[in-house]
Design a protein around this motif. Structure first.
Motif, PDB file in Angstrom:
ATOM      1  N   MET A  84       0.842  -1.201   0.000  1.00  0.00           N
ATOM      2  CA  MET A  84       0.000   0.000   0.000  1.00  0.00           C
ATOM      3  C   MET A  84       0.873   1.246   0.000  1.00  0.00           C
ATOM      4  N   LYS A  85       0.721   2.065  -1.021  1.00  0.00           N
ATOM      5  CA  LYS A  85       1.545   3.259  -1.114  1.00  0.00           C
ATOM      6  C   LYS A  85       0.662   4.499  -0.945  1.00  0.00           C
ATOM      7  N   LEU A  86       1.013   5.302   0.058  1.00  0.00           N
ATOM      8  CA  LEU A  86       0.268   6.534   0.309  1.00  0.00           C
ATOM      9  C   LEU A  86       0.958   7.694  -0.381  1.00  0.00           C
ATOM     10  N   GLN A  87       0.141   8.501  -1.054  1.00  0.00           N
ATOM     11  CA  GLN A  87       0.675   9.680  -1.728  1.00  0.00           C
ATOM     12  C   GLN A  87      -0.245  10.854  -1.437  1.00  0.00           C
ATOM     13  N   ILE A  88       0.342  11.997  -1.040  1.00  0.00           N
ATOM     14  CA  ILE A  88      -0.458  13.199  -0.811  1.00  0.00           C
ATOM     15  C   ILE A  88      -0.053  14.215  -1.855  1.00  0.00           C
ATOM     16  N   GLN A  89      -1.041  14.737  -2.587  1.00  0.00           N
ATOM     17  CA  GLN A  89      -0.715  15.690  -3.648  1.00  0.00           C
ATOM     18  C   GLN A  89      -1.816  16.735  -3.794  1.00  0.00           C
ATOM     19  N   PRO A  90      -1.441  17.925  -4.272  1.00  0.00           N
ATOM     20  CA  PRO A  90      -2.458  18.943  -4.538  1.00  0.00           C
ATOM     21  C   PRO A  90      -3.398  18.448  -5.639  1.00  0.00           C
ATOM     22  N   ILE A  91      -4.671  18.756  -5.489  1.00  0.00           N
ATOM     23  CA  ILE A  91      -5.648  18.337  -6.499  1.00  0.00           C
ATOM     24  C   ILE A  91      -6.485  19.533  -6.944  1.00  0.00           C
ATOM     25  N   GLY A  92      -7.096  19.365  -8.123  1.00  0.00           N
ATOM     26  CA  GLY A  92      -7.917  20.427  -8.692  1.00  0.00           C
ATOM     27  C   GLY A  92      -9.284  19.911  -9.103  1.00  0.00           C
ATOM     28  N   ASN A  93      -9.920  20.645  -9.997  1.00  0.00           N
ATOM     29  CA  ASN A  93     -11.295  20.349 -10.405  1.00  0.00           C
ATOM     30  C   ASN A  93     -11.497  18.953 -10.985  1.00  0.00           C
ATOM     31  N   ALA A  94     -10.453  18.365 -11.524  1.00  0.00           N
ATOM     32  CA  ALA A  94     -10.580  17.031 -12.118  1.00  0.00           C
ATOM     33  C   ALA A  94     -11.004  15.990 -11.078  1.00  0.00           C
ATOM     34  N   TYR A  95     -10.806  16.312  -9.805  1.00  0.00           N
ATOM     35  CA  TYR A  95     -11.136  15.367  -8.736  1.00  0.00           C
ATOM     36  C   TYR A  95     -12.465  15.672  -8.053  1.00  0.00           C
ATOM     37  N   SER A  96     -13.214  16.648  -8.562  1.00  0.00           N
ATOM     38  CA  SER A  96     -14.465  17.055  -7.915  1.00  0.00           C
ATOM     39  C   SER A  96     -15.409  15.895  -7.617  1.00  0.00           C
TER      40      SER A  96
END
Length: 162
Positions: free
Chosen positions: A1-13
């Motif tokens: 299991m790989k955790l990744q934290i990243q900035p997101i935008g409208n594509a993830y609404s």
């Protein structure tokens, strides 16, 4: 299991709305809808453009958590939309802690030293989490004038970032 934290935008609404509404409505019976939270469909204009940000926590590509920052005023920010999917909560994975640390690092880098948030009284674990992280409970009347209030919130916290 790989955790990744990243900035997101409208594509993830859509994924965000699914994650957040499931927790708000199904798990905690909070009477709030997607329509009550138009910011979730306007992540870039609501969060990014004002100097804030929105992050997603992903495990093997699945969105399992979120946290957002609304910048209001020169050195102030509001913590928003902190949610972690039920089956990914807890100290083993520590996703909430990593999301909060990501947001606080962003605040330090961007000269935001006062952080405020509102939450709902039924979210007891969230309150314990904020208190463990040195947030102080404050009265609604003491919130800064431009704090972006959410209608459901009835408990408020403040953190001075040094």
């Amino acid at each position: 299991m790989k955790l990744q934290i990243q900035p997101i935008g409208n594509a993830y609404s859509e994924q965000l709305i699914d994650l957040i509404l499931t927790i708000q409505q199904k798990e905690f019976n909070i009477p709030i809808t997607a329509e009550d939270q138009p910011d979730l469909k306007q992540i870039e204009s609501f969060y990014h453009e004002g100097g804030g940000n929105f992050w997603g926590a992903f495990i093997d590509g699945e969105l399992v958590g979120s946290i957002a920052l609304v910048k209001f005023g020169e050195r102030r920010g509001a913590l928003r939309k902190m949610f972690v999917k039920k089956e990914f909560r807890g100290r083993e994975l520590n996703i909430a802690q990593m999301l909060l640390e990501t947001l606080i690092s962003f605040c330090r880098e961007n000269g935001i030293d006062e952080l405020y948030l509102g939450t709902v009284s039924v979210l007891k674990a969230a309150q314990r989490f904020y208190e463990r992280n040195d947030f102080t409970k404050i009265k609604k009347e003491t919130l800064p004038e431009r704090f972006p209030l959410m209608s459901a919130d009835d408990i408020f916290y403040h953190l001075h970032i040094n």
